[in-house]
Design a protein around this motif. Sequence first.
Motif, PDB file in Angstrom:
ATOM      1  N   LYS A   1      16.319 -69.189  67.374  1.00 22.57           N
ATOM      2  CA  LYS A   1      15.976 -69.904  66.474  1.00 22.57           C
ATOM      3  C   LYS A   1      15.283 -70.606  64.974  1.00 22.57           C
ATOM      4  O   LYS A   1      15.422 -71.483  64.747  1.00 22.57           O
ATOM      5  CB  LYS A   1      14.488 -70.049  67.819  1.00 22.57           C
TER       6      LYS A   1
ATOM      7  N   GLN B   1      16.016 -79.909  68.377  1.00 22.61           N
ATOM      8  CA  GLN B   1      14.617 -79.212  68.581  1.00 22.61           C
ATOM      9  C   GLN B   1      14.267 -79.018  70.183  1.00 22.61           C
ATOM     10  O   GLN B   1      13.767 -78.396  70.218  1.00 22.61           O
ATOM     11  CB  GLN B   1      13.744 -79.739  67.237  1.00 22.61           C
TER      12      GLN B   1
ATOM     13  N   CYS C   1      15.681 -76.623  71.980  1.00 22.25           N
ATOM     14  CA  CYS C   1      15.420 -75.269  71.349  1.00 22.25           C
ATOM     15  C   CYS C   1      13.699 -74.976  71.382  1.00 22.25           C
ATOM     16  O   CYS C   1      13.796 -73.246  71.844  1.00 22.25           O
ATOM     17  CB  CYS C   1      15.492 -75.489  69.541  1.00 22.25           C
ATOM     18  N   ASN C   2      12.758 -75.537  71.000  1.00 15.70           N
ATOM     19  CA  ASN C   2      11.298 -75.143  71.804  1.00 15.70           C
ATOM     20  C   ASN C   2      11.204 -74.829  72.720  1.00 15.70           C
ATOM     21  O   ASN C   2      10.252 -73.708  73.001  1.00 15.70           O
ATOM     22  CB  ASN C   2      10.626 -76.623  71.317  1.00 15.70           C
TER      23      ASN C   2
ATOM     24  N   CYS D   1      15.958 -73.717  62.886  1.00 16.75           N
ATOM     25  CA  CYS D   1      15.426 -74.124  62.322  1.00 16.75           C
ATOM     26  C   CYS D   1      15.232 -74.555  60.301  1.00 16.75           C
ATOM     27  O   CYS D   1      14.943 -75.263  59.694  1.00 16.75           O
ATOM     28  CB  CYS D   1      14.235 -73.154  62.476  1.00 16.75           C
TER      29      CYS D   1
END
Length: 243
Positions: free
Chosen positions: A150, A127, A130-131, A154
């Motif tokens: 994304k 994550q 990814c963020n 998630c």
Amino acid sequence: MDLKVVKINLQHSRCATDNLTVLLAEEDVDIALIQEPWVRSTEVKGSQDVTAVEVEATDGVGITLASIYMAHERPAPPEEARKLVQENPNKTLLLGCDANARSENILPSCIQHEAGDIPRVTEQELQAPCNKIKSKKAPGPDGIPNRALKLAICKRPDIFQAVFQTCLNEGTFPKRWKKQTLVLLPKGNKKPGEPESFRPVCLLDTMGKILERIICDRLSSFAEDKGLSSVNPAQQWMLSNAW
């Protein structure tokens, strides 16, 4: 034992060779490991596939420094590299390779890591990069929009964790994630028919970027835990606490 070591790929450039000559003189370099040297007539400035030197410290401990060049058009690693590793099973061997090197592991099986030794890719590790992905950024050759990627991560992070874990276990980086899409962006009011009127931008697949970030974060954490960030101030720029 303090040594100044230079490892460089000259890419058969005469200018790079001349610059290296100046560097060696000004910086008082002890060892220079050279790849892809400049060739003049029949004289070759440096070696082709493997450059190696053995250094013995004052306490009698021997260290072998080597630089390996692995061309894409030839089988990798070269036989000279395999021989060098096999002949130094119990010695300290520091290997550096050209950026174009293949991912095949040439180390003896006795010192290879087992897959079980590699920590599992956690959801937090996945994550974090990814963020940082910008949803509106243009995708790479795979054409997958960042927004869609994304959302998929998630919803099913376990699938992506398994993919990246396989890459780490096998010590591979998928070739397709290294391919780029070249896009030419116009510069302001420049003439459209001139090469200098465009700015080249290479787009990579975001999946490859995420894997790179996972590896980078692990290396940074390892360096900080082992206190390696204090080895050489000139090498601290890539560490999170360098500034």
